[in-house]
Enzyme design. Sequence first.
Site, PDB file in Angstrom:
ATOM      1  N   HIS A 432       0.830  -1.209   0.000  1.00 37.19           N
ATOM      2  CA  HIS A 432       0.000   0.000   0.000  1.00 37.19           C
ATOM      3  C   HIS A 432       0.863   1.256   0.000  1.00 37.19           C
ATOM      4  O   HIS A 432       0.647   2.184  -0.799  1.00 37.19           O
ATOM      5  CB  HIS A 432      -0.913  -0.021   1.234  1.00 37.19           C
ATOM      6  CG  HIS A 432      -1.768   1.197   1.371  1.00 37.19           C
ATOM      7  ND1 HIS A 432      -1.358   2.316   2.073  1.00 37.19           N
ATOM      8  CD2 HIS A 432      -3.001   1.483   0.892  1.00 37.19           C
ATOM      9  CE1 HIS A 432      -2.308   3.226   2.025  1.00 37.19           C
ATOM     10  NE2 HIS A 432      -3.323   2.748   1.323  1.00 37.19           N
ATOM     11  N   ARG A 538      -8.191   3.123  -9.637  1.00 32.89           N
ATOM     12  CA  ARG A 538      -8.513   2.185  -8.560  1.00 32.89           C
ATOM     13  C   ARG A 538      -9.570   2.842  -7.670  1.00 32.89           C
ATOM     14  O   ARG A 538      -9.234   3.698  -6.843  1.00 32.89           O
ATOM     15  CB  ARG A 538      -7.260   1.850  -7.768  1.00 32.89           C
ATOM     16  CG  ARG A 538      -6.218   1.106  -8.588  1.00 32.89           C
ATOM     17  CD  ARG A 538      -4.808   1.327  -8.115  1.00 32.89           C
ATOM     18  NE  ARG A 538      -4.389   2.712  -8.340  1.00 32.89           N
ATOM     19  CZ  ARG A 538      -3.122   3.107  -8.448  1.00 32.89           C
ATOM     20  NH1 ARG A 538      -2.148   2.235  -8.370  1.00 32.89           N
ATOM     21  NH2 ARG A 538      -2.832   4.375  -8.630  1.00 32.89           N
ATOM     22  N   GLU A 696      -5.636 -11.189 -13.338  1.00 34.10           N
ATOM     23  CA  GLU A 696      -4.679 -11.153 -12.232  1.00 34.10           C
ATOM     24  C   GLU A 696      -4.627 -12.454 -11.444  1.00 34.10           C
ATOM     25  O   GLU A 696      -3.932 -12.544 -10.438  1.00 34.10           O
ATOM     26  CB  GLU A 696      -4.996  -9.977 -11.292  1.00 34.10           C
ATOM     27  CG  GLU A 696      -6.439  -9.879 -10.880  1.00 34.10           C
ATOM     28  CD  GLU A 696      -6.796  -8.550 -10.229  1.00 34.10           C
ATOM     29  OE1 GLU A 696      -5.915  -7.960  -9.576  1.00 34.10           O
ATOM     30  OE2 GLU A 696      -7.942  -8.097 -10.380  1.00 34.10           O
ATOM     31  N   GLY A 717      -3.204  -7.403 -14.539  1.00 35.55           N
ATOM     32  CA  GLY A 717      -2.802  -6.831 -13.248  1.00 35.55           C
ATOM     33  C   GLY A 717      -1.632  -7.631 -12.713  1.00 35.55           C
ATOM     34  O   GLY A 717      -1.795  -8.608 -11.979  1.00 35.55           O
ATOM     35  N   THR A 718      -0.434  -7.234 -13.094  1.00 34.35           N
ATOM     36  CA  THR A 718       0.729  -8.091 -12.867  1.00 34.35           C
ATOM     37  C   THR A 718       1.210  -8.107 -11.420  1.00 34.35           C
ATOM     38  O   THR A 718       1.974  -8.992 -11.051  1.00 34.35           O
ATOM     39  CB  THR A 718       1.887  -7.666 -13.786  1.00 34.35           C
ATOM     40  OG1 THR A 718       2.100  -6.249 -13.659  1.00 34.35           O
ATOM     41  CG2 THR A 718       1.563  -8.002 -15.227  1.00 34.35           C
ATOM     42  N   ASN A 719       0.780  -7.152 -10.598  1.00 37.35           N
ATOM     43  CA  ASN A 719       1.157  -7.239  -9.180  1.00 37.35           C
ATOM     44  C   ASN A 719       0.549  -8.491  -8.560  1.00 37.35           C
ATOM     45  O   ASN A 719       1.248  -9.325  -7.975  1.00 37.35           O
ATOM     46  CB  ASN A 719       0.679  -5.996  -8.423  1.00 37.35           C
ATOM     47  CG  ASN A 719       1.375  -4.736  -8.876  1.00 37.35           C
ATOM     48  OD1 ASN A 719       2.430  -4.786  -9.491  1.00 37.35           O
ATOM     49  ND2 ASN A 719       0.785  -3.587  -8.592  1.00 37.35           N
ATOM     50  N   ASP A 720      -0.782  -8.636  -8.676  1.00 37.03           N
ATOM     51  CA  ASP A 720      -1.443  -9.820  -8.122  1.00 37.03           C
ATOM     52  C   ASP A 720      -1.113 -11.076  -8.912  1.00 37.03           C
ATOM     53  O   ASP A 720      -0.980 -12.167  -8.346  1.00 37.03           O
ATOM     54  CB  ASP A 720      -2.955  -9.614  -8.074  1.00 37.03           C
ATOM     55  CG  ASP A 720      -3.414  -8.989  -6.759  1.00 37.03           C
ATOM     56  OD1 ASP A 720      -2.848  -9.358  -5.714  1.00 37.03           O
ATOM     57  OD2 ASP A 720      -4.306  -8.128  -6.783  1.00 37.03           O
ATOM     58  N   CYS A 783      -1.511  -3.106 -16.438  1.00 40.24           N
ATOM     59  CA  CYS A 783      -1.715  -1.976 -15.535  1.00 40.24           C
ATOM     60  C   CYS A 783      -1.034  -2.164 -14.193  1.00 40.24           C
ATOM     61  O   CYS A 783      -1.215  -1.349 -13.288  1.00 40.24           O
ATOM     62  CB  CYS A 783      -3.204  -1.698 -15.340  1.00 40.24           C
ATOM     63  SG  CYS A 783      -4.114  -3.084 -14.613  1.00 40.24           S
TER      64      CYS A 783
END
Length: 828
Positions: A432, A538, A696, A717-720, A783
Site C-alpha cells: 500500500h 482504482r 490477475e 494486473g501483474t502485481n497480483d 496496468c
Amino acid sequence: MTSTDAASAIFVPYGQGRARGLGEDELGNHGVDIDRLVALGLPVVPGLTVPISHAASLGEVEVARVAVDLLQQLVGRHIGDVSHPVLIRLLASTSAAGSASAPVDIPGLGVTANTVAALDELVGSDGAIYDVFAAVIRYVGEHGGGIPGDDFADAEYTASTLPERVKAYLELSSAEGFPFPDDPAEQLARAATAMRRRWISPRARRSRRGQGLPEDLPLAFHVQAVRVGPPEASGHGVAQSRDPITGAFAATGTFRRGVRRSTTDDRPGGESLDTLPGGRDVLMSALRTLELHFRGAAQVEFEIRDGEMSLLSARKVERPAPQTAVRLAVELAEVGALDDAAAVQSIRASDLESLLHPQLQLTGLETEFGRGLPASVGAAVGRVALSSDRAVELTESGEPVVLVAEETSPGDLAGMLAAKAIVTSRGGLAAHAAVVARGLGRPAVCGATGLRIDLVNRTITFDGQTVAEGELISVDGSSGTLYTGAVHVVPPRPGGDLEALLRRADGLRRLGVRTNADNGRDAALALQYGAEGVGLCRTEHQFLGDRLPLVRRYLLATDPDEEALALTELAAAQKEDFLDLLTVTGNLPVTVRLLDAPLHEFLGETAHEVNPMLGLRGVRLALTRTELYPAQARALFSAWVDLAAGGIQPRLEVMVPLVALAGELAAAIESIHRAADEIEESTGVRVQYTVGTMVETPRAALIAGQLAGLAQFLSFGTNDLTQLTYGFSRDDVEAQLLTAYVERQLLPVSPFASLDPDGVGALIEIAIRNARQVNPGIKLGICGEHGGDPASIVLCERFGLDYVSCSPSRVPGARLAAAHAAVAAGLS
C-alpha cells in the site's frame, strides 16, 4: 638504405598512420585517436608513433636519436636551445579499449643539469621544470636502472627545495652506477626501456590480469614535442564540450600555466578557460567538430605554446550527466547528426530520474541510518513522524515530514499527503505505501526490516543508531537508503529538451502509454508527462483518508436499509471523484476498475480473514453485495452524462477485478449493463463504454479465451498475477525473502520490480494467444507497476500488448522505454 634510413622508416608522424595502412593493433589507441584528429583538420601536438611491432627498438640509443632528429624537424626547434626550447614527452598506449591500462607518461625529457635553471626561469611556474626533471630522473633510475624507490625517497627527504631534490637524485643515480645522461637521445632510450620494464613487471602483469586484459598486452610508443614558453603565452588544460549544469554547448574545464607534469596531474586549482592565451575560439571550434564526429559530448586535453593551441588527446564522454545527454541528443538530432532512433537510444530510462525527481547530493560524508527497498524514486528531507496525525501536525507547523510506520493503510492517507517521504519497515514494492507513494510522487523506502519503531519512547532504531521523533532524516527512494540529518537535495531540472526527446520517442514506439491515476490531480500530472489516458483508476483508493468511513459503513452494514443508505452515500462520493478525474482526462480513454480491496485494508482486524489477499475481494465481494458494482457504475455513467452535456465524452472502460471464472465476469457485466440502462432511462442519454476484466489470477490467464468472448478488453494486473503465480505474499516476501533470493542468484531481480518472463510472462503469452483467437480485435494492456519498468516494457512489446499503464511519475520513462523496445524489435 643506411641504418639511419631504416630507423626513420620505423616512425609514423602523427596523422600518417591511416595512409600507411596501420590500425590500432600497430598504432595503439592513442595513435589512432591522433590520426582521427588530424583527419578532422584539428591542430595536434607534433609527434611520432613507434608502432607496436617496433616499440622495443626505441630503447636503442641510435634509434632514439633518429626520433629526436625527426621531432626537431617537425617542430622547428632544437632540444637544448634555452632561447626557443622544446622538450620531449614519452607516452605509450595499447590496442585495448580505453586508457586505464596505459602507463603514466614521462613528460620532460631533454632537460639537463645545465639547462634546468634557465628553463625554469622561462616557465616561471613554481619550480615546475625542476619538479618535472626530478620525476624523470627518478622514473628512469628506479625502473630502468634498478635503483630502489626507497633510496630516492630518502634522497628527497634530505632535500628542502626542488633544486636540491634534482641535485640529490642526480648524485644518487651516479653513485649507483647509472648516471642520468645529458644527451636527449640517451634520455629517450633509457625512458623507453624503463617504461617497458615496468610494463612487463610481475606486478603490472597481475594488474592487467585483474582488469581482464592479456598479461602480455604490447605497447606502442609515442614521442611528442613539448614547446616551452613563458606563462603568459603557454599552459595546458582539460575541457569538455558541455556545461555540467545546463547541458548547453560550452567549453568547461580548467587551464594551468606552465608545463604539464604528467597525465596524473591532479593538483587543485587552475584558471578558467576564459583566460586562455589567444582566446577560446580554436578550442570551441575543435569541441564542436568533435561532438559531430563522436555524436556525443567530447573531452580534450590540450596545450598552448606561444599562444597556439594543440590537442593532446580527445575522447567521447561515455556517460554525461542526464541533463547534458538529453540536450545533446536533441541538438544532434536537429542537425541530422543522429536519427531519431539513435538519439532516443542514447538516453536510458534511468537517466530521467534525476531530471524528474529530486536527488540527494551525496558527498561520502553522510551517516547512513538504514536501508530498505527503493519503492518510489526521488529524495526528501524531513522530521520523523510516527503517526499520520503527527505528520499532519508537524506539516501544519511548517515542518517537512517523513512518515515512518510499520506499514500504511487507507486511514493514513492524510499523513501520506502531508509527508515529503514515506518509510515502512514492512511491505514490498507492491505494498500500500509503495503504490500510494508512487501515485503521489513521493519518495518511499519500504521493507526496511531492520527498522525498529518504539511508539512508547517515540524513537526509531536501525543497527544500534536511534533517531527520535521530530529529528531530521534524509530519504533516498531511488536507492532505498536512509541517512541521519539533512542531506542537500538537488531539485529536478526537466527542461524543454526532455519533452522534445520524448516526442521523438513517441514517433518510434508502438505501445501506448497510459497512467494509473485515481483522481484529477494525479491524472493532470500524468497528462503533463505525456500519458495517453488512464489505464487504471482504482476506485478503492478514492475512499482513503476522510472518505474511509463511507466504505466502512457500507461493508459493516447489517440490514438492507442501512446498507442501501451507505451505498447511496458511497455512490454520491464516487460521482464527485469521477467528475474530478474525467474533467481532467477529457476525451481520452479511462479504465475504471470497480472496487477491489482486501477487506483488512478498510476494516483492519474486524475483517476476520486469515488470508485477506485471497479473501472476499474484487468480483467476489460484488457477487455477495450485488448492488455494489451497479451503484459504482451508475455513479460513473452519471458523471459521464454530466460531462457529455458540456461536450466532453471520455472513452470509458469499465473493468471487473479478480475474475477467476467466466460466470463471475458474465454476472458483473450484466449488472453494469443494467446500470447503463437505468441511466439512459433516467437521462435519455446512452453512455458510451466498454467492459473488460483485469487478468490477475493464473486461472483467468488460462481461460482468457472464455473471458475474451465476454469482454472487450483485458488488462493484466501483474502485481497480483505475480503474487498468485509464485505463491508469494507481496507485502511480506519482498523484504524478508526476495532480497536473499537475489543475493543467492536464485532470482535475477525481484519479480515485483521486473516482470518474470518464464512464469508470469508465459501465462500472459498464453492469455494473449487464446484471447485473440476468440476476439482478434480485443484490446490488451498491462496496468501493474511493471508497466513502468523498462525491462518489462520490452516483454510487453514482444507479447504484442496494445499499451502499458504506470504511475504518473514513471510515464516519461515508459515512453522512452517503449521506443527503445520498438527499435530493438525492428519496428522503427
